[in-house]
Design an enzyme around this catalytic site. Structure first.
Site, PDB file in Angstrom:
ATOM      1  N   ASP A  88       0.861  -1.186   0.000  1.00 50.03           N
ATOM      2  CA  ASP A  88       0.000   0.000   0.000  1.00 50.03           C
ATOM      3  C   ASP A  88       0.896   1.234   0.000  1.00 50.03           C
ATOM      4  O   ASP A  88       1.651   1.464   0.948  1.00 50.03           O
ATOM      5  CB  ASP A  88      -0.907  -0.010   1.234  1.00 50.03           C
ATOM      6  CG  ASP A  88      -2.069   0.970   1.130  1.00 50.03           C
ATOM      7  OD1 ASP A  88      -1.913   2.017   0.476  1.00 50.03           O
ATOM      8  OD2 ASP A  88      -3.130   0.685   1.707  1.00 50.03           O
TER       9      ASP A  88
ATOM     10  N   ARG B 117      -0.111   4.416  -0.193  1.00 45.20           N
ATOM     11  CA  ARG B 117      -0.825   5.648   0.141  1.00 45.20           C
ATOM     12  C   ARG B 117      -0.195   6.381   1.323  1.00 45.20           C
ATOM     13  O   ARG B 117       0.354   5.761   2.232  1.00 45.20           O
ATOM     14  CB  ARG B 117      -2.291   5.330   0.444  1.00 45.20           C
ATOM     15  CG  ARG B 117      -3.097   4.984  -0.793  1.00 45.20           C
ATOM     16  CD  ARG B 117      -4.497   4.553  -0.476  1.00 45.20           C
ATOM     17  NE  ARG B 117      -4.542   3.245   0.176  1.00 45.20           N
ATOM     18  CZ  ARG B 117      -5.664   2.575   0.424  1.00 45.20           C
ATOM     19  NH1 ARG B 117      -6.831   3.110   0.079  1.00 45.20           N
ATOM     20  NH2 ARG B 117      -5.620   1.389   1.005  1.00 45.20           N
TER      21      ARG B 117
END
Length: 367
Positions: free
Chosen positions: A291, A293
């Site tokens: 991930d 983000r």
């Protein structure tokens, strides 16, 4: 920050930039869109290397403790061979021979691959340290503005954007199907690459206690076109309806396509998934982590909206932890599901088993 913004712009145009680490200059160019390494070699006076992330190297069977490593390139390596090293699921020859000269990346090379990630390109960088013979030429081009230079320290930190520098740009009332009393507030990051929207549902002056909040990462394919490969569009619409039912709150629509890797890389990952990989392994083949983000921007948006206590609509514990680390009090969590279908079941299973998302109820049919 201004120099970093310009560097990202140049990199996306296929131009080289200079990353300076304590006086040692590294010429850096994106692999994506590059036709040849020979021009970079001529300018630097040294043979370039290809810097790959540890995620990409793990996909190639190489375990590395460093975040990235540098692979020396032979003369006249073809574009296809280069792209294969950076993105192919399987290599045309055994990895051991190809990676025999691998060296852990230094700070300048780490900065180079971080710039690629911030620019939403394949996280693989063509890099060449400037030789003594080429220093005068490089300095002249820097003085003339034909080359741009950034510090290695700034480059390695650019992925987080510029915390505290988010700009509130414009806003308007936008009645929605499930929430007629809604206002869109647009925020822009300093580099201009990303714009995020806060959807304020209801009247903030009437809110009491923890504000219902959804952090929703943009998904063009799911949100707009109703892709069946994910549950994003359904989650988006369910979140708006739930927040309305809860008396109002905020949905932060974040420009973080494909868990932060960008639309181009998300489509590349989809193609790899069509060959049998799950979403995590597909991203790793391309050089990304589970991930990518960053949620500091969400904290900045909440601060701008004077919100410091929330009831979070999420299945992702990482979002809860990121907000808490940013000083936001996450009072409680509410699950938010879409439908499980034949098209998205494998994706949702991977999110649960490998990404830690709390999806047990929906995957077991216990809505």
């Amino acid at each position: 920050m201004y120099q970093i913004e310009r560097a990202i712009f140049d990199i996306r145009r296929g131009l080289p930039v200079v990353v300076n680490a304590s006086g040692q200059r590294l010429l850096v160019q994106a692999l994506e869109g590059s036709e040849s390494v020979e021009a970079l070699a001529l300018l630097a006076g040294e043979r370039p290397s290809l810097v790959l992330t540890r995620h990409r190297l793990a996909a190639m069977g190489m375990n590395l403790s460093a975040e990235a490593a540098s692979l020396p390139l032979t003369a006249h390596i073809s574009t296809n061979e280069l792209n294969g090293l950076a993105t192919a699921e399987t290599l045309s020859q055994p990895a051991g021979g190809l990676l025999s000269g691998l060296k852990p990346a230094g700070i300048a090379e780490l900065g180079a691959v971080t710039l690629m990630r911030r620019a939403l390109l394949i996280p693989a960088a063509l890099c060449a340290f400037v030789s003594q013979e080429a220093i005068a030429t490089i300095e002249q081009q820097l003085a003339e503005g034909r080359l741009l230079q950034v510090s290695a320290e700034d480059a390695t930190q650019c992925l987080a954007g510029a915390p505290g520098m988010l700009k509130r740009v414009s806003e308007a009332n936008i009645p929605l199907d499930n929430a007629a009393d809604s206002r869109f507030v647009l925020f822009r990051e300093p580099d201009g690459l990303r714009e995020h929207v806060a959807v304020v549902i209801g009247k903030p002056e009437r809110w009491e206690g923890a504000v219902p909040l959804r952090l929703h990462s943009a998904c063009l394919t799911g949100d707009l076109f109703g892709s069946l490969r994910c549950d994003c569009g359904e989650q988006l619409r369910n979140a708006v309806a739930d927040i309305q039912t809860m008396g109002g709150g905020v949905l932060l629509y974040l420009a973080q396509e494909g868990r932060g890797i960008g639309l181009a890389n998300k489509l590349r990952a989809y193609t790899l998934q069509d060959g049998g990989l799950d979403t995590v392994d597909a991203d790793q083949v391309l050089g990304f982590g589970d991930d990518e983000r960053q949620y500091a921007v969400a904290v900045d948006m909440l601060n701008a909206l004077n919100i410091d206590q929330v009831q979070l609509l999420t299945n992702n514990p990482l979002k809860m932890e990121a907000l808490r680390q940013g000083g936001i009090d996450v009072v409680s969590r509410q699950a938010l599901y879409g439908s499980v279908t034949d098209h998205n079941q494998r994706y949702l299973n991977a999110k649960a088993t490998r990404g830690g998302h709390l999806l047990e109820d929906v995957l077991s049919g216990q809505r």
